[in-house]
Design a protein around this motif. Structure first.
Motif, PDB file in Angstrom:
ATOM      1  N   VAL A  75      51.904  57.327  23.764  1.00 18.45           N
ATOM      2  CA  VAL A  75      51.359  58.672  23.592  1.00 18.45           C
ATOM      3  C   VAL A  75      50.258  58.562  22.549  1.00 18.45           C
ATOM      4  CG1 VAL A  75      51.811  61.049  22.907  1.00 18.45           C
ATOM      5  CG2 VAL A  75      53.536  59.782  24.183  1.00 18.45           C
ATOM      6  N   GLU A  76      49.043  58.929  22.960  1.00 18.43           N
ATOM      7  CA  GLU A  76      47.896  58.883  22.060  1.00 18.43           C
ATOM      8  C   GLU A  76      47.726  60.234  21.380  1.00 18.43           C
ATOM      9  OE1 GLU A  76      44.744  57.824  24.795  1.00 18.43           O
ATOM     10  OE2 GLU A  76      44.951  55.713  24.245  1.00 18.43           O
ATOM     11  N   GLU A  77      46.710  60.318  20.539  1.00 19.83           N
ATOM     12  CA  GLU A  77      46.402  61.580  19.874  1.00 19.83           C
ATOM     13  C   GLU A  77      46.149  62.667  20.916  1.00 19.83           C
ATOM     14  OE1 GLU A  77      43.343  61.414  16.890  1.00 19.83           O
ATOM     15  OE2 GLU A  77      43.921  59.374  16.358  1.00 19.83           O
ATOM     16  N   ASP A  78      46.330  63.894  20.508  1.00 21.03           N
ATOM     17  CA  ASP A  78      46.094  65.065  21.359  1.00 21.03           C
ATOM     18  C   ASP A  78      47.005  65.094  22.588  1.00 21.03           C
ATOM     19  OD1 ASP A  78      44.076  65.923  19.622  1.00 21.03           O
ATOM     20  OD2 ASP A  78      42.562  64.768  20.690  1.00 21.03           O
ATOM     21  N   ASN A  79      48.241  64.582  22.444  1.00 17.33           N
ATOM     22  CA  ASN A  79      49.233  64.638  23.530  1.00 17.33           C
ATOM     23  C   ASN A  79      48.735  64.009  24.827  1.00 17.33           C
ATOM     24  OD1 ASN A  79      51.236  65.763  22.040  1.00 17.33           O
ATOM     25  ND2 ASN A  79      51.410  67.625  23.238  1.00 17.33           N
ATOM     26  N   VAL A  80      48.191  62.809  24.748  1.00 15.26           N
ATOM     27  CA  VAL A  80      47.735  62.095  25.939  1.00 15.26           C
ATOM     28  C   VAL A  80      48.710  60.958  26.228  1.00 15.26           C
ATOM     29  CG1 VAL A  80      45.900  60.686  26.947  1.00 15.26           C
ATOM     30  CG2 VAL A  80      45.323  62.689  25.573  1.00 15.26           C
ATOM     31  N   LEU A  81      49.318  61.000  27.414  1.00 19.13           N
ATOM     32  CA  LEU A  81      50.223  59.940  27.860  1.00 19.13           C
ATOM     33  C   LEU A  81      49.380  58.848  28.499  1.00 19.13           C
ATOM     34  CD1 LEU A  81      53.174  58.977  28.425  1.00 19.13           C
ATOM     35  CD2 LEU A  81      52.951  60.101  30.642  1.00 19.13           C
ATOM     36  N   LEU A  82      49.533  57.610  28.017  1.00 23.22           N
ATOM     37  CA  LEU A  82      48.767  56.472  28.522  1.00 23.22           C
ATOM     38  C   LEU A  82      49.729  55.465  29.130  1.00 23.22           C
ATOM     39  CD1 LEU A  82      46.168  54.689  28.714  1.00 23.22           C
ATOM     40  CD2 LEU A  82      46.748  53.851  26.449  1.00 23.22           C
ATOM     41  N   ILE A  83      49.516  55.150  30.405  1.00 27.10           N
ATOM     42  CA  ILE A  83      50.283  54.115  31.095  1.00 27.10           C
ATOM     43  C   ILE A  83      49.287  53.014  31.427  1.00 27.10           C
ATOM     44  CG2 ILE A  83      51.664  53.545  33.123  1.00 27.10           C
ATOM     45  CD1 ILE A  83      52.414  56.548  33.249  1.00 27.10           C
ATOM     46  N   SER A  84      49.537  51.802  30.918  1.00 29.95           N
ATOM     47  CA  SER A  84      48.578  50.720  31.127  1.00 29.95           C
ATOM     48  C   SER A  84      49.299  49.386  31.233  1.00 29.95           C
ATOM     49  CB  SER A  84      47.574  50.677  29.970  1.00 29.95           C
ATOM     50  OG  SER A  84      48.242  50.381  28.758  1.00 29.95           O
ATOM     51  N   GLY A  85      48.532  48.373  31.566  1.00 26.05           N
ATOM     52  CA  GLY A  85      49.077  47.029  31.651  1.00 26.05           C
ATOM     53  C   GLY A  85      48.157  46.130  32.429  1.00 26.05           C
ATOM     54  N   GLU A  86      48.720  45.012  32.859  1.00 24.90           N
ATOM     55  CA  GLU A  86      47.910  44.059  33.604  1.00 24.90           C
ATOM     56  C   GLU A  86      48.766  43.354  34.643  1.00 24.90           C
ATOM     57  OE1 GLU A  86      44.679  40.486  32.824  1.00 24.90           O
ATOM     58  OE2 GLU A  86      45.825  41.288  31.146  1.00 24.90           O
ATOM     59  N   ARG A  87      48.231  43.302  35.843  1.00 23.27           N
ATOM     60  CA  ARG A  87      48.868  42.553  36.934  1.00 23.27           C
ATOM     61  C   ARG A  87      48.135  41.222  37.010  1.00 23.27           C
ATOM     62  NH1 ARG A  87      48.716  46.220  40.631  1.00 23.27           N
ATOM     63  NH2 ARG A  87      50.876  46.795  40.416  1.00 23.27           N
ATOM     64  N   LYS A  88      48.876  40.135  36.764  1.00 22.73           N
ATOM     65  CA  LYS A  88      48.252  38.814  36.715  1.00 22.73           C
ATOM     66  C   LYS A  88      48.353  38.122  38.066  1.00 22.73           C
ATOM     67  CE  LYS A  88      49.124  38.466  31.852  1.00 22.73           C
ATOM     68  NZ  LYS A  88      50.220  38.537  30.989  1.00 22.73           N
ATOM     69  N   ARG A  89      47.373  37.292  38.320  1.00 25.66           N
ATOM     70  CA  ARG A  89      47.357  36.507  39.558  1.00 25.66           C
ATOM     71  C   ARG A  89      48.433  35.433  39.458  1.00 25.66           C
ATOM     72  NH1 ARG A  89      43.138  36.344  42.804  1.00 25.66           N
ATOM     73  NH2 ARG A  89      41.722  36.920  41.134  1.00 25.66           N
ATOM     74  N   GLU A  90      49.184  35.267  40.534  1.00 26.47           N
ATOM     75  CA  GLU A  90      50.217  34.228  40.519  1.00 26.47           C
ATOM     76  C   GLU A  90      49.548  32.862  40.545  1.00 26.47           C
ATOM     77  OE1 GLU A  90      51.623  33.684  45.056  1.00 26.47           O
ATOM     78  OE2 GLU A  90      52.027  35.668  44.209  1.00 26.47           O
ATOM     79  N   GLU A  91      50.214  31.913  39.930  1.00 32.86           N
ATOM     80  CA  GLU A  91      49.655  30.566  39.876  1.00 32.86           C
ATOM     81  C   GLU A  91      49.682  29.940  41.266  1.00 32.86           C
ATOM     82  OE1 GLU A  91      51.300  28.067  36.859  1.00 32.86           O
ATOM     83  OE2 GLU A  91      51.426  29.727  35.434  1.00 32.86           O
ATOM     84  N   GLU A  92      48.579  29.271  41.588  1.00 35.81           N
ATOM     85  CA  GLU A  92      48.500  28.611  42.887  1.00 35.81           C
ATOM     86  C   GLU A  92      49.311  27.327  42.856  1.00 35.81           C
ATOM     87  OE1 GLU A  92      44.624  28.171  44.620  1.00 35.81           O
ATOM     88  OE2 GLU A  92      43.892  29.928  43.539  1.00 35.81           O
ATOM     89  N   LYS A  93      50.054  27.109  43.912  1.00 33.69           N
ATOM     90  CA  LYS A  93      50.813  25.869  44.027  1.00 33.69           C
ATOM     91  C   LYS A  93      49.899  24.808  44.619  1.00 33.69           C
ATOM     92  CE  LYS A  93      55.140  28.274  44.464  1.00 33.69           C
ATOM     93  NZ  LYS A  93      56.272  28.640  45.250  1.00 33.69           N
ATOM     94  N   GLU A  94      50.137  23.591  44.218  1.00 32.96           N
ATOM     95  CA  GLU A  94      49.282  22.498  44.665  1.00 32.96           C
ATOM     96  C   GLU A  94      49.305  22.396  46.186  1.00 32.96           C
ATOM     97  OE1 GLU A  94      48.945  17.751  43.932  1.00 32.96           O
ATOM     98  OE2 GLU A  94      49.614  19.015  42.276  1.00 32.96           O
ATOM     99  N   GLY A  95      48.130  22.295  46.762  1.00 36.27           N
ATOM    100  CA  GLY A  95      48.010  22.160  48.208  1.00 36.27           C
ATOM    101  C   GLY A  95      47.883  23.495  48.924  1.00 36.27           C
ATOM    102  N   ALA A  96      48.092  24.604  48.220  1.00 34.44           N
ATOM    103  CA  ALA A  96      47.987  25.919  48.857  1.00 34.44           C
ATOM    104  C   ALA A  96      46.659  26.560  48.488  1.00 34.44           C
ATOM    105  CB  ALA A  96      49.136  26.819  48.405  1.00 34.44           C
ATOM    106  N   LYS A  97      46.083  27.283  49.437  1.00 32.46           N
ATOM    107  CA  LYS A  97      44.870  28.037  49.143  1.00 32.46           C
ATOM    108  C   LYS A  97      44.985  29.396  49.817  1.00 32.46           C
ATOM    109  CE  LYS A  97      42.167  26.303  53.012  1.00 32.46           C
ATOM    110  NZ  LYS A  97      40.923  25.723  53.431  1.00 32.46           N
ATOM    111  N   PHE A  98      44.343  30.379  49.223  1.00 28.13           N
ATOM    112  CA  PHE A  98      44.391  31.727  49.773  1.00 28.13           C
ATOM    113  C   PHE A  98      43.516  31.807  51.016  1.00 28.13           C
ATOM    114  CE2 PHE A  98      45.757  32.849  45.472  1.00 28.13           C
ATOM    115  CZ  PHE A  98      46.775  33.748  45.753  1.00 28.13           C
ATOM    116  N   ILE A  99      44.049  32.387  52.060  1.00 30.36           N
ATOM    117  CA  ILE A  99      43.276  32.694  53.255  1.00 30.36           C
ATOM    118  C   ILE A  99      42.766  34.124  53.135  1.00 30.36           C
ATOM    119  CG2 ILE A  99      43.399  33.028  55.750  1.00 30.36           C
ATOM    120  CD1 ILE A  99      45.572  30.822  55.737  1.00 30.36           C
TER     121      ILE A  99
END
Length: 155
Positions: A75-99
């Motif tokens: 909760v920030e000043e002036d009654n502001v509700l803040l929802i935040s964060g970060e979605r991280k990229r999963e680590e690539e496994k050896e031999g795999a690539k994104f299609i």
């Protein structure tokens, strides 16, 4: 900067930002900063439902694949509700690539102005099955003032 490259050109907010940037020129002092555009994108990509109950306000936000440590509720000043964060990229496994990579990664954020009757000392947050539910209790209504009788003295 062409916002169409970011894949967000179909929202009203970014249509307006794109128009402002074209009108002012990217190097203009009046153009939105990269941080502003990044934060606006993070907010637009985090949809939420807000419900009002007799005794509380409930904010429901989809958070698939996130752990509680990846999500911050403040909760920030002036009654502001803040929802935040970060979605991280999963680590690539050896031999795999994104299609194909469609799931969004990066920072997310939503801000909500809380009403005056929100009790910022009574907030709970639960993330279950990829859905974050933030409950803000309401303050009890103020008791109506009783009329005060003043004695009139005879002079």
């Amino acid at each position: 900067m062409d916002l169409r490259l970011l894949g967000i050109d179909n929202t009203p907010l970014f249509h307006t930002l794109h128009h402002m940037m074209e009108a002012a020129g990217e190097d203009s002092v009046n153009a939105p900063s990269k941080i502003y555009v990044r934060d606006a994108k993070a907010m637009a990509a985090t949809p939420a439902d807000v419900k009002e109950y007799p005794n509380s306000y409930v904010f429901v936000v989809d958070m698939p694949g996130l752990k509680s440590g990846d999500i911050k509720v403040q909760v920030e000043e002036d009654n502001v509700l803040l929802i935040s964060g970060e979605r991280k990229r999963e680590e690539e496994k050896e031999g795999a690539k994104f299609i194909r990579m469609e799931r969004r990664v990066g920072k997310f954020m939503r801000k909500f102005s809380l009403p005056e009757n929100a009790n910022t000392d009574a907030i709970s947050a639960v993330c279950q099955d990829g859905v974050l539910t933030v409950t803000v209790q309401k303050l009890p209504p103020p008791e109506p003032k009783k009329p005060k009788t003043i004695e009139v003295k005879v002079a």
